[in-house]
Write a protein that holds these residues in place. Structure first.
Motif, PDB file in Angstrom:
ATOM      1  N   VAL A 189       0.900  -1.275   0.289  1.00 14.32           N
ATOM      2  CA  VAL A 189      -0.582   0.345  -0.098  1.00 14.32           C
ATOM      3  C   VAL A 189       1.199   1.218   0.139  1.00 14.32           C
ATOM      4  O   VAL A 189       1.356   1.296   1.066  1.00 14.32           O
ATOM      5  CB  VAL A 189      -1.217  -0.041   1.235  1.00 14.32           C
ATOM      6  N   LEU A 190       0.883   1.357  -0.573  1.00 13.69           N
ATOM      7  CA  LEU A 190       1.439   3.588  -0.858  1.00 13.69           C
ATOM      8  C   LEU A 190       0.665   4.744  -0.229  1.00 13.69           C
ATOM      9  O   LEU A 190       1.187   5.692  -1.009  1.00 13.69           O
ATOM     10  CB  LEU A 190       1.427   4.038  -2.839  1.00 13.69           C
ATOM     11  N   GLY A 191      -0.821   4.586  -0.470  1.00 13.73           N
ATOM     12  CA  GLY A 191      -1.485   5.614   0.101  1.00 13.73           C
ATOM     13  C   GLY A 191      -3.002   5.539   0.212  1.00 13.73           C
ATOM     14  O   GLY A 191      -3.230   4.637  -0.405  1.00 13.73           O
ATOM     15  N   ILE A 192      -3.770   6.184   0.931  1.00 19.10           N
ATOM     16  CA  ILE A 192      -5.097   6.273   1.282  1.00 19.10           C
ATOM     17  C   ILE A 192      -5.833   7.094   1.183  1.00 19.10           C
ATOM     18  O   ILE A 192      -4.932   8.318   1.103  1.00 19.10           O
ATOM     19  CB  ILE A 192      -5.110   5.364   2.476  1.00 19.10           C
ATOM     20  N   ARG A 193      -6.552   7.144   0.908  1.00 17.89           N
ATOM     21  CA  ARG A 193      -7.669   8.596   0.811  1.00 17.89           C
ATOM     22  C   ARG A 193      -8.919   8.238   0.637  1.00 17.89           C
ATOM     23  O   ARG A 193      -9.698   7.218   0.722  1.00 17.89           O
ATOM     24  CB  ARG A 193      -7.556   9.201  -0.556  1.00 17.89           C
ATOM     25  N   PHE A 194      -9.798   9.183   1.340  1.00 22.48           N
ATOM     26  CA  PHE A 194     -11.406   8.816   2.004  1.00 22.48           C
ATOM     27  C   PHE A 194     -11.976  10.339   1.679  1.00 22.48           C
ATOM     28  O   PHE A 194     -11.426  11.212   2.814  1.00 22.48           O
ATOM     29  CB  PHE A 194     -11.699   8.237   2.614  1.00 22.48           C
ATOM     30  N   TYR A 195     -13.316  10.357   1.996  1.00 24.03           N
ATOM     31  CA  TYR A 195     -13.860  11.645   2.597  1.00 24.03           C
ATOM     32  C   TYR A 195     -14.830  11.432   3.365  1.00 24.03           C
ATOM     33  O   TYR A 195     -15.085  10.055   4.153  1.00 24.03           O
ATOM     34  CB  TYR A 195     -15.327  11.939   1.413  1.00 24.03           C
ATOM     35  N   ALA A 196     -14.436  12.521   4.347  1.00 22.14           N
ATOM     36  CA  ALA A 196     -15.009  12.121   6.223  1.00 22.14           C
ATOM     37  C   ALA A 196     -15.508  13.377   6.299  1.00 22.14           C
ATOM     38  O   ALA A 196     -15.027  14.820   5.933  1.00 22.14           O
ATOM     39  CB  ALA A 196     -13.873  11.895   6.751  1.00 22.14           C
ATOM     40  N   HIS A 197     -17.055  13.276   7.082  1.00 21.29           N
ATOM     41  CA  HIS A 197     -17.389  14.658   7.309  1.00 21.29           C
ATOM     42  C   HIS A 197     -18.007  14.351   8.459  1.00 21.29           C
ATOM     43  O   HIS A 197     -18.321  12.823   8.679  1.00 21.29           O
ATOM     44  CB  HIS A 197     -18.809  15.381   6.221  1.00 21.29           C
ATOM     45  N   ASP A 198     -18.203  16.002   9.325  1.00 20.92           N
ATOM     46  CA  ASP A 198     -18.848  15.897  10.897  1.00 20.92           C
ATOM     47  C   ASP A 198     -20.062  16.672  11.121  1.00 20.92           C
ATOM     48  O   ASP A 198     -20.024  17.150  12.114  1.00 20.92           O
ATOM     49  CB  ASP A 198     -17.511  15.925  11.835  1.00 20.92           C
ATOM     50  N   SER A 199     -21.013  16.345  10.082  1.00 25.82           N
ATOM     51  CA  SER A 199     -22.398  17.506  10.587  1.00 25.82           C
ATOM     52  C   SER A 199     -23.688  16.113  10.968  1.00 25.82           C
ATOM     53  O   SER A 199     -24.658  16.610  10.457  1.00 25.82           O
ATOM     54  CB  SER A 199     -22.638  17.723   8.632  1.00 25.82           C
ATOM     55  N   VAL A 200     -22.876  15.119  11.541  1.00 28.08           N
ATOM     56  CA  VAL A 200     -24.042  14.176  12.154  1.00 28.08           C
ATOM     57  C   VAL A 200     -24.136  14.195  14.235  1.00 28.08           C
ATOM     58  O   VAL A 200     -22.648  14.462  14.392  1.00 28.08           O
ATOM     59  CB  VAL A 200     -23.476  12.870  11.967  1.00 28.08           C
ATOM     60  N   GLY A 201     -25.021  14.996  14.429  1.00 27.00           N
ATOM     61  CA  GLY A 201     -24.781  15.109  16.030  1.00 27.00           C
ATOM     62  C   GLY A 201     -24.619  16.402  15.861  1.00 27.00           C
ATOM     63  O   GLY A 201     -24.852  17.475  15.216  1.00 27.00           O
TER      64      GLY A 201
END
Length: 380
Positions: free
Chosen positions: A189-201
């Motif tokens: 594995v050379l890299g990891i990417r993902f989308y995340a948000h904290d607009s819950v709660g």
């Protein structure tokens, strides 16, 4: 005056419905209703899942009515997917029934799929899908680039996109657990990417920890309330599973997980034996000790027709003895819930001549199962 009163009465249900439906959904397109309905799950329902063919348009939302008023139990839970992409991994269904609406991030696919998560019956009806008026998604250019990356790097490495997603952590998403686990390929594995948000709660303090097996890739990744794409460099690390987990007690929504692999090398974990057989050494999947419900074994098939699958599996890990495996080729299920004995045994599954991109072996229950000596035989 009487005519105005009658007109107001006629328009009242429409106005009421408009008030109940968010304006952003009303403006995206038209609801399309489907006659497909089914009772799924448990011991009283004949169907294993409900699958509805979709139009070739981006999906904005899904609406359906469901109840759990069948049998003595009241533990009906649904998983909602579009093809292999999980939209909602865990939906607790009320015994008396409700009308449920699920937002979808303009995802396209061939089928809308409802699956039972628990061993209890759920009745589904009045399914409707809200399609976007736009033919293409807003981020289609980005998706197309990912697909080109994936195709160019099938055997030479490259980005791989995974369907695992969901809201984890906190009080609002505690039913989904505190982590998402992805089964990795046998390549560095050379890299990891993902989308995340904290607009819950109500809180806005989401933090994430990213690991490959027991090696930390990033700690206390700060998640923005409005969301953003996170990209992490990885130093040529190999492992069996990627885990993204909450680092504190706050909800975080995660999607669009991708892993950048380096060039793969020959290994006993995935090896062609002539033209007709492919072997894989297997792995431990499921439960608290082996990556949870999202852990799985994924074996590239290269669109070859499968004659049979042979594997050894046992369920003597952990304290529970409820291990079951789901075996599928892409979205085509061969075994929905294969019961695994604690002492173990060798299984032979009919491949039915099905072909696809990947063979998936994944837990059907949240319990550990050790899978070994996988042998895939292809048709001539």
């Amino acid at each position: 005056m009487r005519r105005l009163a009658l007109l107001a009465l006629a328009l009242f249900p429409t106005l009421l419905a408009a008030q109940r439906e968010p304006s952003d959904l009303r403006n995206r397109g038209e609801w399309v209703t489907y006659t497909d309905a089914a009772c799924i799950g448990g011991g009283r329902c004949p169907e294993k899942r409900l699958r509805i063919q979709l139009q070739d348009k981006p999906v904005v939302a899904i609406r359906f009515r469901a109840h759990d008023d069948i049998g003595e139990q009241a533990g009906g839970v649904l998983r909602v997917k579009i093809d292999t992409n999980t939209i909602r991994p865990y939906m607790d269904i009320a015994r008396k029934g409700e009308l449920y609406t699920v937002d979808v991030d303009e995802l396209t696919g061939q089928y809308l799929i409802f699956e039972p998560v628990a061993k209890d019956e759920v009745d589904i009806q009045d399914v409707a899908v809200l399609y976007s008026r736009d033919v293409r998604r807003r981020d289609d250019d980005y998706r197309d680039r990912l697909d080109r990356d994936r195709d160019r790097g099938r055997d030479r490495g490259g980005w791989r996109r995974y369907s695992e997603q969901g809201c984890i952590g906190g009080s609002e998403c505690k039913k989904n657990g505190t982590r998402i686990t992805v089964a990795l390929e046998d390549a560095p594995v050379l890299g990891i990417r993902f989308y995340a948000h904290d607009s819950v709660g109500t809180r806005a303090d989401g933090k994430l920890t990213v690991r490959i097996d027991d090696t930390s890739v990033a700690s206390y990744v700060d998640v923005a309330r409005d969301g953003k794409r996170h990209e992490l460099d990885v130093d040529n690390l190999r492992g069996s599973r990627l885990t993204i987990s909450t680092a504190n007690d706050d909800e975080v929504e995660i999607r669009d997980i991708e892993v950048l692999y380096g060039a793969r090398r020959s290994s006993s974990s995935g090896n062609y034996r002539g033209d007709r057989e492919l072997r894989h050494e297997g792995a431990c999947i499921g439960g608290d000790e082996c990556g949870g419900r999202r852990a799985r074994i994924r074996i590239p098939l290269r669109d070859r027709a499968v004659a049979s699958i042979r594997l050894y599996a046992r369920d003597d890990i952990g304290t529970r003895a409820g291990g079951e495996l789901r075996i599928r080729i892409d979205d085509q299920i061969l075994e929905y819930a294969l019961d695994i004995p604690r002492d173990g045994r060798t299984f032979t599954i009919d491949g039915e001549g099905k072909s696809g991109e990947f063979l998936f072996i994944e837990p059907a229950e949240d319990d550990e199962v050790q899978v070994k000596d996988i042998r895939i035989t292809f048709e001539d």
